[in-house]
Scaffold this active site. Structure first.
Site, mmCIF file in Angstrom:
data_model
loop_
_atom_site.group_PDB
_atom_site.id
_atom_site.type_symbol
_atom_site.label_atom_id
_atom_site.label_comp_id
_atom_site.label_asym_id
_atom_site.label_seq_id
_atom_site.Cartn_x
_atom_site.Cartn_y
_atom_site.Cartn_z
ATOM 1 N N ASN A 124 0.876 -1.183 0.000
ATOM 2 C CA ASN A 124 0.000 0.000 0.000
ATOM 3 C C ASN A 124 0.904 1.222 0.000
ATOM 4 O OD1 ASN A 124 -1.787 2.043 0.562
ATOM 5 N ND2 ASN A 124 -2.346 1.288 2.610
ATOM 6 N N TRP A 125 1.027 1.851 -1.165
ATOM 7 C CA TRP A 125 1.981 2.950 -1.297
ATOM 8 C C TRP A 125 1.429 4.259 -0.719
ATOM 9 C CZ3 TRP A 125 4.285 2.152 -6.948
ATOM 10 C CH2 TRP A 125 4.955 0.923 -6.985
ATOM 11 N N LYS A 126 0.175 4.264 -0.345
ATOM 12 C CA LYS A 126 -0.455 5.460 0.253
ATOM 13 C C LYS A 126 -0.168 6.697 -0.605
ATOM 14 C CE LYS A 126 -0.294 3.230 4.716
ATOM 15 N NZ LYS A 126 -0.209 3.356 6.178
ATOM 16 N N HIS B 41 -9.614 1.036 4.731
ATOM 17 C CA HIS B 41 -8.360 1.208 5.476
ATOM 18 C C HIS B 41 -8.622 2.129 6.667
ATOM 19 C CE1 HIS B 41 -4.311 2.471 6.480
ATOM 20 N NE2 HIS B 41 -3.885 1.389 5.852
ATOM 21 N N GLU C 164 -7.057 4.515 7.817
ATOM 22 C CA GLU C 164 -6.864 5.944 7.527
ATOM 23 C C GLU C 164 -8.102 6.520 6.854
ATOM 24 O OE1 GLU C 164 -3.086 5.444 5.550
ATOM 25 O OE2 GLU C 164 -2.226 4.876 7.481
ATOM 26 N N GLU D 24 -5.681 -5.162 10.471
ATOM 27 C CA GLU D 24 -4.649 -4.156 10.718
ATOM 28 C C GLU D 24 -4.942 -3.421 12.019
ATOM 29 O OE1 GLU D 24 -2.574 -2.862 6.843
ATOM 30 O OE2 GLU D 24 -4.372 -1.674 7.041
ATOM 31 N N GLY E 31 2.289 1.981 10.944
ATOM 32 C CA GLY E 31 3.263 3.063 10.830
ATOM 33 C C GLY E 31 3.945 3.412 12.141
ATOM 34 N N SER F 87 3.151 -2.389 10.402
ATOM 35 C CA SER F 87 4.597 -2.465 10.606
ATOM 36 C C SER F 87 5.190 -3.820 10.214
ATOM 37 C CB SER F 87 4.956 -2.108 12.049
ATOM 38 O OG SER F 87 4.554 -0.777 12.335
ATOM 39 N N GLY G 204 2.685 -1.228 4.375
ATOM 40 C CA GLY G 204 2.724 0.195 4.066
ATOM 41 C C GLY G 204 4.155 0.665 3.878
ATOM 42 N N GLY G 205 4.734 1.229 4.932
ATOM 43 C CA GLY G 205 6.070 1.825 4.861
ATOM 44 C C GLY G 205 7.112 0.980 4.136
HETATM 45 P P1 PGA Z 1 2.641 0.098 7.782
HETATM 46 O O1 PGA Z 1 1.198 0.345 7.108
HETATM 47 O O2 PGA Z 1 3.193 -1.168 7.178
HETATM 48 O O3 PGA Z 1 3.439 1.322 7.416
HETATM 49 O O4 PGA Z 1 2.422 -0.040 9.241
HETATM 50 C C1 PGA Z 1 0.316 -0.713 6.871
HETATM 51 C C2 PGA Z 1 -0.950 -0.201 6.269
HETATM 52 O O5 PGA Z 1 -1.376 0.921 6.607
HETATM 53 O O6 PGA Z 1 -1.580 -0.879 5.437
#
Ligand code: PGA
Length: 260
Positions: A9-11, A95, A97, A167, A173, A213, A234-235
């Site tokens: 997930n490149w956000k 998600h 977010e 998640e 993050g 993470s 994500g990251g």
């Molecule tokens: P993260 O994000 O790996 O940076 O914790 C995961 C996500 O939001 O899907």
């Protein structure tokens, strides 16, 4: 046997050129991975370019969100069919977010799930609790509602195209991963929940992936858990070496390799 799925997930990151560079590197690094589904979810602006690069590979492309209506006066929104047209076969929905920053609720997310399934794509439904909800002992109630309401009116056949991503919000993050035991407990709970709503076969075959993470150094331990079928990253998905290492996770013994 559930085929593992690792999604990046490149956000809100990367220009079109940066996205193309990352996709090209990953296509090379992951050319030999056939036993795991790999999905890249760039920003909307880079989807077509990334899809074109991934066309010759086994890597699939996903959207990070979509709007439930197929068309109309919805300024700033993107439909499921438009994502499919741009090269997506997966869409991440719900998600945390989106839920926390943009006020998306289960009913809205459910409408998006139906839109994605109607467009012939697969949906990755994200669910997860806040630290406060976990500490108050509301974990299973919160997750139960998110799963049941998010999948309302989805039938057994459609469930073949649904992936659930657990998640925990406190792990996203933050560098804090749920322990593999904690994650395994929740994944088993979600599978049990699916059994109450759908057929036993659906409960058995639905992929439940973990996010929060995920890094090259914790993927093996997570994937060693029987009910963890992959990861939403994500990251670490923004770095080619890290994402490739995650997607190439050492296969645990319980995953009889039927897909190589
Ligand atoms: P993260 O994000 O790996 O940076 O914790 C995961 C996500 O939001 O899907």
């Amino acid at each position: 046997m559930r085929k593992p799925l690792i999604a990046g997930n490149w956000k809100l990151h990367k220009t079109i050129n940066e996205a193309k560079d990352l996709a090209k590197t990953l296509c090379t690094k992951l050319a030999d991975v056939h036993n795991t589904d790999i999905v890249l979810a760039p920003s909307f602006t880079a989807i077509s370019a990334v899809a074109e690069i991934c066309q010759e590979s086994t890597i699939k492309v996903g959207g990070q969100n979509c709007f439930p209506e197929p068309q109309g006066a919805f300024t700033g929104e993107v439909s499921a069919a438009q994502l499919n047209d741009a090269g997506c076969t997966y869409v991440i929905l719900g998600h945390s977010e989106r839920r926390q920053l943009f006020g998306e609720d289960d009913a809205f997310i459910n409408a998006k799930i139906h839109a994605v399934l109607r467009a012939g794509m697969s949906a990755i439904l994200c669910v997860g609790e806040t630290l406060e909800q976990r500490e108050q002992g509301d974990l299973f109630e919160v997750l139960g509602a998110q799963v049941r309401n998010g999948l309302k009116d989805v039938n057994d056949t459609q469930m073949e195209h649904v992936v659930i991503a657990y998640e925990p919000i406190w792990a996203i993050g933050t560098g804090k991963t749920a322990s593999s035991d904690d994650a395994a407990e929740v994944h088993a709970y979600i599978r049990g929940l699916l059994q109450g709503v759908f057929s036993p076969a659906v409960a058995q075959n639905t992929r439940i992936i973990y996010g929060g993470s995920v890094k090259p150094d914790n993927i093996s331990e997570l994937m060693a858990q029987a009910d963890i079928d992959g990861a939403l990253v994500g990251g670490a998905s923004l770095n080619a070496a890290d994402f490739a290492a995650i997607a190439n996770f050492p296969r645990p013994l319980h995953m009889a390799d039927t897909h190589r």
